[in-house]
Design an enzyme around this catalytic site. Structure first.
Site, PDB file in Angstrom:
ATOM      1  N   PRO A  28      -7.544   4.038   3.881  1.00 53.50           N
ATOM      2  CA  PRO A  28      -8.213   2.844   3.327  1.00 53.50           C
ATOM      3  C   PRO A  28      -9.303   2.276   4.227  1.00 53.50           C
ATOM      4  O   PRO A  28      -9.167   1.188   4.776  1.00 53.50           O
ATOM      5  CB  PRO A  28      -7.053   1.862   3.164  1.00 53.50           C
ATOM      6  CG  PRO A  28      -6.064   2.276   4.211  1.00 53.50           C
ATOM      7  CD  PRO A  28      -6.200   3.761   4.391  1.00 53.50           C
ATOM      8  N   CYS A  29     -10.428   3.004   4.303  1.00 53.40           N
ATOM      9  CA  CYS A  29     -11.521   2.565   5.167  1.00 53.40           C
ATOM     10  C   CYS A  29     -12.211   1.318   4.600  1.00 53.40           C
ATOM     11  O   CYS A  29     -13.003   0.690   5.298  1.00 53.40           O
ATOM     12  CB  CYS A  29     -12.515   3.696   5.385  1.00 53.40           C
ATOM     13  SG  CYS A  29     -13.211   4.352   3.878  1.00 53.40           S
ATOM     14  N   HIS A  30     -11.888   0.954   3.333  1.00 49.22           N
ATOM     15  CA  HIS A  30     -12.447  -0.289   2.793  1.00 49.22           C
ATOM     16  C   HIS A  30     -11.856  -1.517   3.501  1.00 49.22           C
ATOM     17  O   HIS A  30     -12.373  -2.608   3.362  1.00 49.22           O
ATOM     18  CB  HIS A  30     -12.210  -0.371   1.277  1.00 49.22           C
ATOM     19  CG  HIS A  30     -10.761  -0.329   0.887  1.00 49.22           C
ATOM     20  ND1 HIS A  30     -10.079   0.857   0.716  1.00 49.22           N
ATOM     21  CD2 HIS A  30      -9.861  -1.323   0.654  1.00 49.22           C
ATOM     22  CE1 HIS A  30      -8.820   0.595   0.373  1.00 49.22           C
ATOM     23  NE2 HIS A  30      -8.665  -0.725   0.333  1.00 49.22           N
TER      24      HIS A  30
END
Lengths: 247, 183
Positions: free
Chosen positions: A150-152
């Site tokens: 989850p790089c967001h």
């Protein structure tokens, strides 16, 4: 010629390859729903290798992995819920093609809980390269498996959301969908508040840490820097670890 | 273009669908050749997988004209031979293993006990004898009589004259008959 027993026996040495051989060569792909619309997902025998949004999927996959791509009839077990929640729950990822630093960065990103955000510098420190904040940005821009890693949830330390593989609008949608109060974060950032401390526990957190969200307004104190919070007598939270980044 | 076989037609049409055709058409010959060259099931899987992967990467860079002219079977086997020779060279730098003491896993894991017992009397014994042939004879015999390639195609794959292919094959067969006592 076939009357020759030796030739017949040699011909009998021809065998079909095992069924699993093709899966060692080719990746499978399928289109699946996600909170930001339909995504194309490719996986190998080792795990999910690539998540793509929009056109140009097969060309992008080929340029990046140099592996044949074959359509699958169903997604790997757990893929759709993992895209929805950002929790892998045993879904395997194939990050073999990546460099060591990028793998370390992605592993650090996996430590950010759903509904929370962390600054790029925190990821850099957790990946073992505290100075490499810009390199973390580059590594995340090339994250082959967004949503699953989850790089967001990695945002700028000045409170801005920052860039995202699928564009800043998708980043905002994903964070809102998992319950991050972006309006409140923005308000804090405008007051130059990037850390929240509680005078009942004596602990200072990142604002999205679940411990920070429980602090009642009467006991909440905002800080611009971790140093300032420490000077005021607060210790860094052991859950969200604001002390991890170089400060 | 109408005279093109389905594999080349599919490769020209769509690289990934073409690869599926290529794999379907040649997986048996590539894997059998790999297995009888290396003598080991696990090595054969590695060799065959690497061959198809390199083939895919190569064809991704070919233009339509080159794909249309591609003789897919000898082309794949040439790639296999290159990988085999390169890893053979890498292995020859290390001290040679004692073949008699190494376990030989040529058995297909899918195979039942009975089938495997039956084959041990025929396949494994002969496969073991193949391993005793000089490399050039083994390559020629495997390609000619296990993989069933015509002599002209073997000449292309091994990059030697057809006459030399024939002589390697006949010497290899003669040696196998002597070794195995097969008349």
């Amino acid at each position: 010629m076939n009357d020759d027993p030796l030739l017949a026996r040699l011909a009998g040495l021809a065998v079909e390859p095992p069924d699993g051989l093709l899966d060692r060569i080719a990746a499978r792909w399928i289109a699946v729903p996600s909170p930001i619309g339909e995504l194309s997902v490719a996986w190998t025998a080792r795990g999910v290798a690539y998540v793509h949004q929009g056109d140009g999927f097969s060309g992008a996959f080929r340029a990046r992995f140099g592996r044949p791509l074959m359509p699958a009839t169903r997604p790997p077990a757990g893929l759709v819920p993992a895209l929805r929640t950002g929790r892998l729950s045993g879904l395997a990822l194939d990050l073999e093609e990546l460099g060591e630093f990028q793998r370390d960065v992605l592993r650090a990103v996996q430590a950010v809980p759903r509904g929370e955000v962390r600054p790029y510098a925190w990821i850099a420190a957790r990946a073992g390269r505290p100075g490499a904040v810009r390199a973390v940005g580059t590594a995340l821009a090339r994250n082959p498996v967004p949503l699953l890693v989850p790089c967001h949830r990695v945002t700028r330390s000045d409170g801005a959301l920052g860039e995202y593989v699928f564009g800043p609008a998708a980043k905002q949608r994903l964070l809102l969908a998992e319950g991050v109060d972006l309006g409140r974060l923005d308000g804090l950032a405008k007051e130059r508040v990037f850390y929240l401390a509680s005078d009942t526990t004596g602990v200072v957190c990142f604002p999205t840490c679940h411990n920070a969200r429980r602090i009642t307004p009467a006991h909440r104190h905002g800080f611009r820097t971790l140093g300032a919070a420490r000077t005021a007598g607060y210790r860094p939270c052991r859950t969200c670890r604001p002390d991890l980044q170089a400060a | 273009m109408d005279c093109l076989d389905p594999v080349r037609k599919a490769l020209l049409d769509d690289l990934d669908e073409g690869f599926a055709e290529l794999y379907g058409a040649h997986r048996g010959v590539v894997f059998s050749t790999a297995l009888r060259l290396s003598g080991r099931w696990a090595d054969a899987e590695d060799l065959a997988a690497e061959t198809f992967l390199r083939a895919y990467r190569a064809v991704a860079g070919y233009d339509a004209e080159r794909i249309a002219a591609l003789q897919t079977r000898p082309w794949l086997l040439t790639i296999l031979m290159n990988i085999w020779r390169n890893c053979g060279r890498a292995k020859s730098r290390k001290p040679p293993p004692d073949l008699r003491e190494e376990p030989v896993d040529t058995v297909d894991p899918r195979e039942g006990v009975e089938e495997s017992a039956l084959r041990r009397e025929t396949g494994d014994e002969l496969a073991g004898l193949l391993a005793l042939l000089p490399e050039e004879q083994r390559l020629a015999v495997v390609l000619r009589h296990v993989s069933d390639l015509p002599v002209s195609e073997i000449a292309t794959v091994l990059r030697i004259p057809e006459g030399t292919v024939k002589s390697h094959v006949s010497r290899g067969l003669k040696r196998l008959r002597t070794l195995g006592g097969v008349r």
